[in-house]
Design a protein around this motif. Structure first.
Motif: not given
Length: 157
Positions: A79-81, A105-106, A137-138, A153-155
């Motif tokens: 998770y990239l923030g 990686k995802r 991915l998004g 919830a989307s991922w």
């Protein structure tokens, strides 16, 4: 995503908003958290920080990263923030992607901004990673608990 231990939250935060979002995501996913920082710290005063950040974007300057204390190879999902600066990720994020590769990686993006959507930032990230094995991915905005819950919830399964 069934094995949350394979997830890592990597973020850059200038004012603390993205850090707060990363911590909230961590509580929900049980993922470890890693802050990225520039090797030369950004100015603390907002106007000075804005000047430096805008110059980096305008001149495509990739600031050096401070050393990271962990190996990213152990994680499948990143998770990239980041905060959105001038409708795109800070150039520090470009440096991170260039140096760390994130091959196989995802990568799921989260961002904080009260005036921008995430759409342009995702396009910039995809441009930065084209012709690489990094797959963005998004992503989702993470300004508050509702956005985080909806985004996750989307991922996640």
């Amino acid at each position: 995503m069934s094995d949350v231990s394979e997830s890592l939250i990597v973020y850059f935060s200038a004012s603390g908003n993205t850090k707060s979002a990363a911590e909230k995501i961590s509580r929900q996913t049980q993922a470890e958290v890693l802050a990225i920082q520039p090797a030369t710290p950004y100015p603390e005063a907002y106007e000075d920080l804005a000047t430096v950040g805008k110059k980096e974007i305008d001149e495509q300057i990739l600031p050096d990263l401070a050393p990271l204390p962990m190996n990213l190879n152990a994680y499948q999902t990143i998770y990239l923030g980041f905060p959105i600066w001038w409708d795109q990720p800070p150039m520090l994020v470009a440096r991170f992607l260039k140096e760390k590769g994130l091959v196989n990686k995802r990568v799921i993006v989260f961002a904080t901004s009260y005036s921008s959507t995430i759409d342009n930032s995702l396009q910039v990230l995809k441009k930065w990673t084209e012709n690489t094995a990094v797959e963005i991915l998004g992503g989702f905005l993470a300004n508050n608990e509702q956005e985080i819950q909806t985004g996750l919830a989307s991922w996640t399964d």
